[in-house]
Design an enzyme around this catalytic site. Structure first.
Site, PDB file in Angstrom:
ATOM      1  N   CYS A   3      40.770   2.368 -23.299  1.00 49.55           N
ATOM      2  CA  CYS A   3      40.265   4.198 -22.660  1.00 49.55           C
ATOM      3  C   CYS A   3      38.737   4.047 -21.495  1.00 49.55           C
ATOM      4  O   CYS A   3      38.690   3.015 -21.612  1.00 49.55           O
ATOM      5  CB  CYS A   3      40.044   4.819 -23.649  1.00 49.55           C
ATOM      6  SG  CYS A   3      38.196   4.630 -24.666  1.00 49.55           S
ATOM      7  N   ARG A   9      38.915   7.447 -28.031  1.00 47.92           N
ATOM      8  CA  ARG A   9      40.029   7.467 -27.798  1.00 47.92           C
ATOM      9  C   ARG A   9      40.887   5.633 -28.549  1.00 47.92           C
ATOM     10  O   ARG A   9      41.430   5.911 -29.254  1.00 47.92           O
ATOM     11  CB  ARG A   9      41.136   7.606 -26.827  1.00 47.92           C
ATOM     12  CG  ARG A   9      41.356   9.368 -26.398  1.00 47.92           C
ATOM     13  CD  ARG A   9      41.392   9.315 -24.833  1.00 47.92           C
ATOM     14  NE  ARG A   9      40.175   8.769 -24.302  1.00 47.92           N
ATOM     15  CZ  ARG A   9      40.528   9.396 -22.729  1.00 47.92           C
ATOM     16  NH1 ARG A   9      41.726   9.493 -21.612  1.00 47.92           N
ATOM     17  NH2 ARG A   9      39.931   8.643 -21.674  1.00 47.92           N
ATOM     18  N   ASP A 117      40.930  13.365 -22.473  1.00 49.55           N
ATOM     19  CA  ASP A 117      39.691  12.715 -22.924  1.00 49.55           C
ATOM     20  C   ASP A 117      39.231  13.795 -23.680  1.00 49.55           C
ATOM     21  O   ASP A 117      39.246  14.871 -23.492  1.00 49.55           O
ATOM     22  CB  ASP A 117      39.181  12.748 -22.125  1.00 49.55           C
ATOM     23  CG  ASP A 117      38.010  11.639 -21.888  1.00 49.55           C
ATOM     24  OD1 ASP A 117      37.437  11.831 -22.869  1.00 49.55           O
ATOM     25  OD2 ASP A 117      37.253  10.955 -20.876  1.00 49.55           O
TER      26      ASP A 117
HETATM   27  P1  4NP Z   1      36.989   7.827 -23.955  1.00 53.57           P
HETATM   28  O1  4NP Z   1      36.352   8.934 -24.355  1.00 53.57           O
HETATM   29  O2  4NP Z   1      37.348   7.412 -22.916  1.00 53.57           O
HETATM   30  O3  4NP Z   1      38.233   8.225 -25.342  1.00 53.57           O
HETATM   31  O4  4NP Z   1      36.083   7.119 -24.609  1.00 53.57           O
HETATM   32  C1  4NP Z   1      34.923   8.859 -22.962  1.00 53.57           C
HETATM   33  C2  4NP Z   1      34.194   8.658 -23.888  1.00 53.57           C
HETATM   34  C3  4NP Z   1      32.428   8.704 -22.962  1.00 53.57           C
HETATM   35  C4  4NP Z   1      32.594   9.371 -21.992  1.00 53.57           C
HETATM   36  C5  4NP Z   1      34.145   9.582 -20.286  1.00 53.57           C
HETATM   37  C6  4NP Z   1      35.407   9.308 -21.868  1.00 53.57           C
HETATM   38  N1  4NP Z   1      31.077   9.503 -20.857  1.00 53.57           N
HETATM   39  O5  4NP Z   1      31.210   9.889 -19.392  1.00 53.57           O
HETATM   40  O6  4NP Z   1      30.353   8.851 -21.471  1.00 53.57           O
END
Ligand code: 4NP
Length: 146
Positions: A3, A9, A117
């Protein structure tokens, strides 16, 4: 399982797929395309939803996807189309590209192709993510030979 941040995710996807496979038969791992959360534990909301379903993801640590992952893994599942494109952009050859899949394309007749997300989505978002990933990982695990 890949991800953006490797804290919401993909750690869930890693934990769920591992839980559906016999131990020590497959190497399942996760990574983020971004470098924001290297070394961090998964988001507390991912830890909580996994725990609710009997899966412990607390020992996972965030890492960034790297080019050598194309050689280390047979299958690479992207959580959304942006991650898919970012991974494909790192591919060195057509074999690398052929390893990259959108995880929700495993779902038959799914109208959504991106795992949303959940970072800013609250607890309901994480429940939704869990359900989507559980369904996709069930199909993936059933397709693997062991
Ligand atoms: P992930 O979610 O891609 O599912 O781990 C996110 C976690 C952190 C961030 C964006 C999406 N962030 O911008 O820090």
């Amino acid at each position: 399982m890949v991800c953006l941040g490797n804290i919401c995710r993909s750690p869930l996807a890693e934990g769920i797929l591992k839980s559906k496979l016999p131990e020590n038969t497959f190497f399942v791992d996760s990574a983020g395309t971004a470098n924001y959360h290297i070394g961090e534990q998964p988001d507390y909301r991912s830890i909580a939803i996994a725990k609710k379903y009997g899966i412990d993801i607390t020992r996972q640590k965030g890492r960034q996807f790297k080019v050598s992952d194309f050689d280390a893994f047979d299958y690479i599942y992207a959580m959304d189309s942006e991650n898919f494109n970012n991974i494909v952009n790192l591919a060195q050859n057509s074999e690398d590209v052929s390893k990259v899949n959108l995880i929700l394309e495993e779902l038959n007749e799914s109208s959504i192709t991106d795992v949303p997300d959940p970072y800013y989505a609250g607890n309901k978002g994480f429940e939704n993510v869990y359900e989507l990933l559980d369904e996709a990982c069930e199909i993936i695990a059933n397709k693997l030979d062991y």
